[in-house]
Write a protein that holds these residues in place. Sequence first.
Motif, PDB file in Angstrom:
ATOM      1  N   LEU A  11      48.156  51.465 133.470  1.00  0.00           N
ATOM      2  CA  LEU A  11      48.686  51.783 132.146  1.00  0.00           C
ATOM      3  C   LEU A  11      47.628  51.541 131.073  1.00  0.00           C
ATOM      4  CD1 LEU A  11      52.225  50.236 132.699  1.00  0.00           C
ATOM      5  CD2 LEU A  11      51.738  52.669 132.327  1.00  0.00           C
ATOM      6  N   ALA A  12      46.896  50.441 131.193  1.00  0.00           N
ATOM      7  CA  ALA A  12      45.859  50.135 130.201  1.00  0.00           C
ATOM      8  C   ALA A  12      44.764  51.200 130.221  1.00  0.00           C
ATOM      9  CB  ALA A  12      45.278  48.746 130.458  1.00  0.00           C
ATOM     10  N   GLN A  71      49.456  47.970 138.353  1.00  0.00           N
ATOM     11  CA  GLN A  71      50.255  48.798 137.442  1.00  0.00           C
ATOM     12  C   GLN A  71      49.776  48.632 135.997  1.00  0.00           C
ATOM     13  OE1 GLN A  71      54.334  47.673 136.786  1.00  0.00           O
ATOM     14  NE2 GLN A  71      54.922  49.692 136.068  1.00  0.00           N
ATOM     15  N   ILE A  72      49.537  47.385 135.617  1.00  0.00           N
ATOM     16  CA  ILE A  72      49.088  47.150 134.244  1.00  0.00           C
ATOM     17  C   ILE A  72      47.681  47.722 134.037  1.00  0.00           C
ATOM     18  CG2 ILE A  72      48.578  45.381 132.503  1.00  0.00           C
ATOM     19  CD1 ILE A  72      51.573  45.724 133.115  1.00  0.00           C
ATOM     20  N   ALA A  73      46.834  47.604 135.050  1.00  0.00           N
ATOM     21  CA  ALA A  73      45.494  48.191 134.941  1.00  0.00           C
ATOM     22  C   ALA A  73      45.589  49.704 134.740  1.00  0.00           C
ATOM     23  CB  ALA A  73      44.675  47.866 136.187  1.00  0.00           C
ATOM     24  N   MET A 101      36.576  46.886 134.202  1.00  0.00           N
ATOM     25  CA  MET A 101      37.980  46.499 134.103  1.00  0.00           C
ATOM     26  C   MET A 101      38.612  46.280 135.468  1.00  0.00           C
ATOM     27  SD  MET A 101      40.210  48.420 131.280  1.00  0.00           S
ATOM     28  CE  MET A 101      41.824  48.791 131.865  1.00  0.00           C
ATOM     29  N   ASP A 133      46.931  42.964 138.728  1.00  0.00           N
ATOM     30  CA  ASP A 133      48.133  43.778 138.549  1.00  0.00           C
ATOM     31  C   ASP A 133      47.720  45.237 138.390  1.00  0.00           C
ATOM     32  OD1 ASP A 133      50.485  45.007 137.476  1.00  0.00           O
ATOM     33  OD2 ASP A 133      51.172  43.041 136.802  1.00  0.00           O
ATOM     34  N   ARG A 193      37.000  41.152 131.662  1.00  0.00           N
ATOM     35  CA  ARG A 193      36.248  42.028 132.545  1.00  0.00           C
ATOM     36  C   ARG A 193      35.535  43.121 131.753  1.00  0.00           C
ATOM     37  NH1 ARG A 193      39.108  42.680 137.316  1.00  0.00           N
ATOM     38  NH2 ARG A 193      39.346  40.673 138.346  1.00  0.00           N
ATOM     39  N   MET A 194      36.300  43.736 130.857  1.00  0.00           N
ATOM     40  CA  MET A 194      35.791  44.907 130.145  1.00  0.00           C
ATOM     41  C   MET A 194      34.543  44.587 129.348  1.00  0.00           C
ATOM     42  SD  MET A 194      38.558  47.354 128.413  1.00  0.00           S
ATOM     43  CE  MET A 194      38.025  47.974 126.862  1.00  0.00           C
ATOM     44  N   VAL A 230      41.819  43.392 140.933  1.00  0.00           N
ATOM     45  CA  VAL A 230      42.717  43.385 139.784  1.00  0.00           C
ATOM     46  C   VAL A 230      43.997  42.660 140.186  1.00  0.00           C
ATOM     47  CG1 VAL A 230      43.894  44.807 138.064  1.00  0.00           C
ATOM     48  CG2 VAL A 230      41.900  45.712 139.243  1.00  0.00           C
ATOM     49  N   GLU A 289      43.135  50.497 121.504  1.00  0.00           N
ATOM     50  CA  GLU A 289      44.055  51.540 121.979  1.00  0.00           C
ATOM     51  C   GLU A 289      44.836  51.068 123.196  1.00  0.00           C
ATOM     52  OE1 GLU A 289      44.953  54.197 120.509  1.00  0.00           O
ATOM     53  OE2 GLU A 289      43.355  54.801 119.158  1.00  0.00           O
ATOM     54  N   MET A 290      44.180  50.310 124.054  1.00  0.00           N
ATOM     55  CA  MET A 290      44.901  49.831 125.241  1.00  0.00           C
ATOM     56  C   MET A 290      45.990  48.834 124.841  1.00  0.00           C
ATOM     57  SD  MET A 290      42.556  47.498 127.821  1.00  0.00           S
ATOM     58  CE  MET A 290      42.656  45.697 127.698  1.00  0.00           C
ATOM     59  N   GLU A 316      42.865  39.128 131.373  1.00  0.00           N
ATOM     60  CA  GLU A 316      41.963  39.394 132.504  1.00  0.00           C
ATOM     61  C   GLU A 316      41.198  40.704 132.298  1.00  0.00           C
ATOM     62  OE1 GLU A 316      43.224  39.024 136.893  1.00  0.00           O
ATOM     63  OE2 GLU A 316      43.119  41.179 136.645  1.00  0.00           O
ATOM     64  N   LEU A 317      41.927  41.764 131.955  1.00  0.00           N
ATOM     65  CA  LEU A 317      41.288  43.073 131.777  1.00  0.00           C
ATOM     66  C   LEU A 317      40.259  43.026 130.648  1.00  0.00           C
ATOM     67  CD1 LEU A 317      44.450  45.382 132.116  1.00  0.00           C
ATOM     68  CD2 LEU A 317      42.736  44.906 133.885  1.00  0.00           C
ATOM     69  N   GLY A 354      43.861  57.263 123.843  1.00  0.00           N
ATOM     70  CA  GLY A 354      43.447  56.921 122.490  1.00  0.00           C
ATOM     71  C   GLY A 354      42.281  57.739 121.965  1.00  0.00           C
ATOM     72  N   GLU A 370      46.145  54.503 128.688  1.00  0.00           N
ATOM     73  CA  GLU A 370      46.304  54.414 127.236  1.00  0.00           C
ATOM     74  C   GLU A 370      44.950  54.379 126.528  1.00  0.00           C
ATOM     75  OE1 GLU A 370      48.944  54.827 125.499  1.00  0.00           O
ATOM     76  OE2 GLU A 370      50.641  54.324 126.761  1.00  0.00           O
ATOM     77  N   MET A 371      43.975  53.723 127.126  1.00  0.00           N
ATOM     78  CA  MET A 371      42.664  53.672 126.486  1.00  0.00           C
ATOM     79  C   MET A 371      42.032  55.062 126.476  1.00  0.00           C
ATOM     80  SD  MET A 371      39.836  51.458 128.645  1.00  0.00           S
ATOM     81  CE  MET A 371      38.647  52.332 129.671  1.00  0.00           C
ATOM     82  N   ALA A 409      38.461  51.123 122.549  1.00  0.00           N
ATOM     83  CA  ALA A 409      39.186  51.161 123.825  1.00  0.00           C
ATOM     84  C   ALA A 409      40.142  49.971 123.933  1.00  0.00           C
ATOM     85  CB  ALA A 409      38.208  51.182 124.988  1.00  0.00           C
TER      86      ALA A 409
END
Lengths: 217, 217
Positions: free
Chosen positions: B149-150, B145-147, B184, B143, A183-184, B141, A153-154, A179-180, B157, B153-154, A150
């Motif tokens: 998109l991440a 938007q970035i969360a 996350m 951001d 957390r993950m 979080v 891929e991110m 940050e993400l 994948g 995408e994850m 994960a």
Amino acid sequence: VSSLGRIQRTAVRLFAGRGFAATGIREISRGAGLNSATLYHYAGGKEELLAAIMRTCLTELVQAGVDAVRPTDDPAVQLVRLVRTHVAVEAVNPLTARVTDHEVRSLTGTNHTEIMELRDRYESLFRDVLDRGATSGQFHVTDLQIARLALIEMCNGVSNWYRPGGRLSVPELQDRFAELTCRMVGSREVTGAECAPDVDVPHLDSEPVDDPAEVLA
Amino acid sequence: VSSLGRIQRTAVRLFAGRGFAATGIREISRGAGLNSATLYHYAGGKEELLAAIMRTCLTELVQAGVDAVRPTDDPAVQLVRLVRTHVAVEAVNPLTARVTDHEVRSLTGTNHTEIMELRDRYESLFRDVLDRGATSGQFHVTDLQIARLALIEMCNGVSNWYRPGGRLSVPELQDRFAELTCRMVGSREVTGAECAPDVDVPHLDSEPVDDPAEVLA
């Protein structure tokens, strides 16, 4: 830029735009301002050219990853430095990164084997750090393999949507991903200061070229 | 399966294998056991066929996403249900999902506009849920938007690496992604029981076909 460099940069642009299988060797030579025989002399056939592009990208990625984990033994900092590095490589080299991500399917035989091995070597950097962080009790994840996939891929996804000159600079993007990531995996928050300086990432893509004539200049 | 269904499934397999630009309309007709005129009658040109495949995939994904968020107002549960649904669509339909992810570049004009709008509509489901969860103080979080998109995408994948019959069943895979997602976005942990029953996801890929002759049977 050497002839081989110019060939590779032209090929990356075409492979990223239409895909490897749809790109003819003649288009590549035309874009690079060479005739097909000269291109063949420098780069070999089309699959050799793709393999060389992916080999360069993955070798640089492995090297950058090794540089990312070297300065510390703390798995939390190592993981964040790996992610920051990967994000920067994708953000700075979207075309090369996309070709490397998507065109493994186009390789055959020893080319395929070699590139898969390089990819495994890169992923093993993440695997080792995740394993050590879980063993030391710094990370808390049910399934380390899925967390690794994960995460990667991110990071890979960045090449699909990041645009330089947009809302976020590369260092800001790296901060968001740090940050993400923490957390993950259930890690303490690793600050940007703890990760500084970030690894210098290679510039593999050519500058944006809209007009093929510019390539010839 | 209807003629159109058979054409679409053959095309997905070929587009996923070699890319859209490298696949000829004649290969598709041969694979579907039809002549080119009949294929054209049912499916239009090659770009129409790609647009139809992506339209079906994204329309189903939007519908599944709407079904995922409907049963509750709790953003944490809605986000996890969205992720569980997306993961299942990717795991069950890797070929269709990969073509839909990678071939937007091959669409032109109104096809491109329409498919981008469908993608935006799908992403807006994530955007709305993330916004509400942040506003209510359930998500933390920097951001959004970035969360988003991440996260997407994850999930995307999954179609690159998940294999049915491997270590994890689809529900187990969904559980792993649920954990990573809650972490996350800094949400409380949402249990699988809170999300049950999961949305039934569409089966868009054909069964694995190694021998093209089977397609004709």
